[in-house]
Motif scaffolding. Structure first.
Motif, PDB file in Angstrom:
ATOM      1  N   GLY A  13       0.793  -1.233   0.000  1.00 59.46           N
ATOM      2  CA  GLY A  13       0.000   0.000   0.000  1.00 59.46           C
ATOM      3  C   GLY A  13       0.822   1.278   0.000  1.00 59.46           C
ATOM      4  O   GLY A  13       0.375   2.308   0.496  1.00 59.46           O
ATOM      5  N   GLN A  14       2.039   1.235  -0.538  1.00 56.97           N
ATOM      6  CA  GLN A  14       2.847   2.458  -0.613  1.00 56.97           C
ATOM      7  C   GLN A  14       2.321   3.321  -1.749  1.00 56.97           C
ATOM      8  O   GLN A  14       2.062   2.827  -2.839  1.00 56.97           O
ATOM      9  CB  GLN A  14       4.315   2.115  -0.834  1.00 56.97           C
ATOM     10  CG  GLN A  14       4.896   1.226   0.255  1.00 56.97           C
ATOM     11  CD  GLN A  14       4.730   1.851   1.630  1.00 56.97           C
ATOM     12  OE1 GLN A  14       4.954   3.048   1.802  1.00 56.97           O
ATOM     13  NE2 GLN A  14       4.291   1.053   2.593  1.00 56.97           N
ATOM     14  N   PRO A  15       2.178   4.631  -1.481  1.00 58.24           N
ATOM     15  CA  PRO A  15       1.460   5.464  -2.436  1.00 58.24           C
ATOM     16  C   PRO A  15       2.125   5.594  -3.806  1.00 58.24           C
ATOM     17  O   PRO A  15       1.450   5.631  -4.823  1.00 58.24           O
ATOM     18  CB  PRO A  15       1.397   6.831  -1.751  1.00 58.24           C
ATOM     19  CG  PRO A  15       2.437   6.782  -0.677  1.00 58.24           C
ATOM     20  CD  PRO A  15       2.560   5.348  -0.276  1.00 58.24           C
ATOM     21  N   ASP A  16       3.447   5.659  -3.832  1.00 58.27           N
ATOM     22  CA  ASP A  16       4.065   5.820  -5.150  1.00 58.27           C
ATOM     23  C   ASP A  16       5.429   5.145  -5.183  1.00 58.27           C
ATOM     24  O   ASP A  16       5.842   4.499  -4.236  1.00 58.27           O
ATOM     25  CB  ASP A  16       4.136   7.302  -5.556  1.00 58.27           C
ATOM     26  CG  ASP A  16       5.042   8.103  -4.645  1.00 58.27           C
ATOM     27  OD1 ASP A  16       6.035   7.543  -4.162  1.00 58.27           O
ATOM     28  OD2 ASP A  16       4.749   9.282  -4.418  1.00 58.27           O
ATOM     29  N   SER A  17       6.102   5.328  -6.310  1.00 57.43           N
ATOM     30  CA  SER A  17       7.345   4.598  -6.545  1.00 57.43           C
ATOM     31  C   SER A  17       8.552   5.341  -5.991  1.00 57.43           C
ATOM     32  O   SER A  17       9.570   5.420  -6.653  1.00 57.43           O
ATOM     33  CB  SER A  17       7.517   4.426  -8.044  1.00 57.43           C
ATOM     34  OG  SER A  17       7.612   5.726  -8.622  1.00 57.43           O
TER      35      SER A  17
END
Ligand code: BGC
Length: 853
Positions: free
Chosen positions: A432-436
């Protein structure tokens, strides 16, 4: 009762004293509650308190503050900043930054004041006074000394002569430290000077700072800028930051004492300085009554101050045919509804630069919002972005713009998977990490683990899309198991990567709409960076853009909007990715905006206005084609409102340039010696400050005038001023005694009268320069010695008095190691910029003067 330092010191064991000499956490010093030693909480930075979890006021960056030429305003801003720190439990602000704008490409120039040491010193001294007196919060003057570039900033070796050091780079520090309100702390710079790291330079810390200047206070290292155990302790570095100790960790300091490399007496002295700082803060706090502001009060009071200060720092560089203010323009044209095309960064607020001076602002105002608020229905506004101005491709994320991004657990976002070195099974996974993006900034522990950022990506459209990636250590990007990016070594710029977003060259890769692609970024810990702060820190970021978004002809839209409008406003500038700590600017040219301005100016001839938000001078190849230019700097969270106040005439512009704007970078004084040369043998960067004291206008004064677009000190107004009757009122010895030798200090007091000859109230910065009558290749043509901001009603006339202290135009004599001023005839030049000198008188100095350093 506040702490008694002697008693506490006597009660401490050697080990306890040593424990005080490095931070306890990333931001705080160590407390020893049983002995009554409190922890000191530090916080960044010069233009706002940097917090992650809460918001704070983003104040104007230092260059903008310097452009006001108003030390009183700097004090007000300092006071407000001190209160914000205290409201958040801070006791020590890491700022102001008083390094010099040596070269326009300096990444951190925006958080420093000026190319001129006197302007820098006076503004910073006021800021420190305000900061420390308002809420009992320490200022930390940084970075001591000569951190004028970001390229290899932790290891670069700078060759700087004694004169340039004393007259230019040390001078602002000297002014603040020896002035009426010295800072309670100083932070050393990362770089080396003449072969020695600043934190280990006995000459610098013990000799100049505490010896020559007699300063008493705490010296801390920059974050990760402690480079040795014994040498830094001996030289005068009290505190290693951040904590926990990296260089002074474990038994290292104790061993050094036992081995006789450092004496116990030195340890006691260093510990005393830590205690003294805690006591100074306590004492100051017990002398003032302080009520923390509510968040609402803070936002309201400081928001209003930021708007005023931001507007007062804006410089009107050019205003052909008085196209500004816009209101007048509407009236002149007899239009009921002026049509304004807003192009470029109109719907973004460029409020600060990047890095540790970045602030998580309470809010920010864009020019677009402010124009609507100010002009409402009386104008018709249109918008076009005009150019693709991102430095890095946006981090791939599940916001719908590119497609859908799903983690290994089937939920939106990325999964972060960590592996121990050599292991095939993960040691931990976070979904669930928002972005790269994975940035180790603020991470205390080295991971020494391989990181994988993993997602299933379903693109919204088919196309030859854009990808870019950098990891701190060797990093690969795989799309469906195929390696598409292969970075084999550590990132070339690991410090830049630490700040989040350094991208390699972009590649393009074919994707089909609706198909799922497994995307993996695999990043290994860096191999021997040579910097403790980065050792073992994994970090990476993947950028992505759809071909259709990246290849769109934004300029054509802007040209159409401009052609259909009465006025075109082009908002140009640097985002925090372009102008940032950790990297120097990529180019003197605005990123991808010159062609846009030129095209808009062709479409809307005579009515194109450029509003430029950078902390530095930039190339303006289109200057002759546009009607007006405002230099907005980074004016803080009210950026749009401040700009619109000036555009509409609600505020009459009164800012003046604290830096020269050369036409070409080749004419900049440090050109050819910035950022230096890598040694063919050792691969280490060295930079030669070969221009010596000829920095900024001290250099441009010696080359043809047409090399400069706008000189130091330049700034127009919507009214006009006249300066007359310059006279030397007093020459000779003033009552004040020079501290060092008790020698009487010579002062020249000059008077003149200034009149507002226009029809609007306004303000201007009157500048006083001094030069020798007999030209000399060794000395600048002139040097700024005093300035005053004068505010006048239409038709009003004021008598002004400016003081030129001989010490401010003395030079440093390397041979005798002393300040000197030769007897002879001097020119006193008063005017509105380094070029626009309106009045000149001469006066004699009848004997040679000299001072101890
Ligand atoms: C910067 C300092 C800053 C510190 C803490 C360093 O990288 O050079 O100016 O105060 O970090 O954020």
């Amino acid at each position: 009762m506040t702490m008694d330092v002697d008693t506490v010191l006597q009660s401490l064991t050697l080990e306890e004293k040593i424990s005080l000499l490095a931070g306890d956490t990333f931001w705080a010093t160590r407390a020893i509650p049983s002995k009554g030693v409190p922890s000191i909480q530090t916080c960044d930075g010069p233009n706002g308190v940097r917090t992650r979890d809460t918001t704070a006021t983003c104040f104007p960056a230092a260059t903008s503050v310097a452009a006001t030429f108003d030390p009183k305003l700097a004090a007000q801003l300092g006071r407000a900043l001190g209160r914000e720190a205290r409201n958040r439990g801070g006791a020590c602000v890491l700022g102001p930054t008083v390094c010099i704008h040596r070269h326009p490409l300096g990444g951190r120039n925006f958080e420093s004041y000026s190319e001129d040491p006197l302007l820098t010193g006076r503004m910073a001294a006021s800021m420190v006074r305000g900061l420390q007196s308002g809420a009992g919060v320490a200022a930390t003057l940084k970075h001591f000394v000569a951190n004028e570039q970001e390229t290899e900033r932790m290891t670069v070796d700078e060759a700087i002569g004694a004169r340039a050091l004393r007259e230019i780079y040390l001078r602002p520090f000297e002014m603040v430290v020896t002035g009426g309100a010295p800072p309670w702390a100083v932070m050393t710079a990362y770089n080396k000077i003449n072969g020695t790291h600043c934190d280990a330079s006995r000459w610098l810390l013990d000799g100049v700072l505490r010896g020559d200047w007699g300063w008493r206070g705490l010296v801390m290292s920059d974050w990760g800028g402690t480079n040795s155990v014994a040498a830094s302790l001996d030289a005068g570095l009290d505190l290693e930051m951040p904590g926990p100790a990296r260089v002074r960790k474990g038994p290292r300091v104790l061993d050094a004492v036992w081995n006789g490399e450092v004496s116990e007496e030195v340890i006691t002295r260093r510990a005393r300085n830590v205690l003294e700082l805690a006591k100074t803060i306590e004492d100051a706090r017990s002398a003032i009554s302080y009520t923390p502001q509510s968040k609402e009060d803070e936002i309201r009071e400081h928001g209003a101050l930021v708007r005023e200060a931001g507007a007062r720092g804006i410089v009107l560089l050019k205003n052909e045919g008085n196209i500004l203010p816009l209101r007048t323009l509407g009236e002149l044209r007899g239009k009921t509804k002026l049509k304004i095309a807003c192009i470029g960064f109109a719907q973004e607020a460029l409020i600060h630069g990047g890095g540790s001076a970045g602030v998580n602002a309470h809010y920010s105002v864009t020019p677009w919002e402010a124009l609507q608020a100010a002009l409402g229905d009386s104008v018709e506004l249109t918008y076009a972005k005009g150019a693709y101005t991102d430095r890095y491709l946006p981090a791939l994320q599940n916001d719908g713009s590119a497609g859908t991004v799903t983690g290994l657990d089937g939920n939106p976002g990325f999964s972060r998977v960590f592996y121990e070195e050599g292991a095939t099974m993960p040691s931990s996974t976070a979904h669930g990490q928002p972005d790269s993006t994975y940035s180790p900034l603020g991470t205390l522990e080295s991971l020494w683990k391989t990181l994988e950022l993993v997602c299933d990506f379903v693109p919204r459209e088919s196309g030859q899309h854009y990808l870019s990636c950098t990891g701190i250590g060797p990093t690969q990007v795989l799309v469906d198991d195929q390696v598409v990016i292969d970075q084999q070594r550590n990132c070339r710029d690991p410090m830049g990567a630490l700040f989040g977003a350094v991208a390699q060259d972009e590649i393009r890769h074919r994707f089909e709409a609706g198909r799922a692609y497994r995307v993996v970024v695999r990043s290994r810990p860096p191999a021997a960076v040579g910097l403790e702060i980065l050792e073992g820190k994994t970090g990476a970021r993947l950028g992505f853009a759809l071909a259709s978004a990246r290849d769109a002809d934004l300029q054509a839209d802007a040209v159409r909007a401009a052609a259909a409008a009465d006025v075109a406003l082009v908002f140009t500038g640097h985002t925090p990715a372009w102008e940032t700590e950790g990297r120097d600017q990529a180019s003197f040219h605005l990123p991808r905006q010159d062609a846009l301005v030129a095209a808009v100016a062709r479409a809307r001839p005579g009515a194109t206005v450029v509003v430029n938000a950078t902390g530095v001078a930039v190339a303006m190849p289109w200057l002759g084609d546009v009607a007006a230019v405002l230099q907005a700097w980074f004016p803080g969270q009210e950026a749009g409102a401040a700009v619109v106040d000036v555009l509409t005439g609600r505020v009459n512009p009164e800012g003046h340039l604290p830096v020269s704007f050369p036409r070409r970078i080749e004419d900049a004084p440090a050109h050819g010696n910035f950022p230096g040369e890598y040694g063919p043998q050792d691969g280490k960067l060295r930079v030669n400050y070969a221009e010596g004291v000829f920095v900024g206008y001290r250099h441009y004064d010696r080359i043809p005038r047409d090399k400069v677009n706008f000189p130091f000190g330049h700034g127009l107004s919507y009214t006009t001023f006249d300066l007359a009757g310059l006279q030397v009122k007093t020459v000779g010895r003033a009552a004040e005694r020079d501290k060092g030798e008790g020698e009487e200090q010579n002062k020249f007091i000059l008077t003149a009268s200034i009149t507002n000859t226009g029809s609007l109230a306004g303000a201007t910065a009157v500048q006083l320069y001094v030069g020798r009558v007999a030209e000399s290749a060794d000395h600048p043509v002139k040097t700024l010695v005093a300035f005053e901001k004068v505010r006048l009603e239409p038709g009003e006339k004021k008598e002004i008095e400016l003081v030129a202290s001989a010490r401010d135009f003395a030079y440093y004599e390397e041979v005798g190691n002393k300040w000197a001023l030769d007897s002879g005839e001097y020119r006193f030049l008063m005017g509105f910029s380094a070029e626009n000198i309106v009045q000149e008188v001469r006066a004699r100095l009848d004997r040679d003067l000299a001072w101890k350093p």
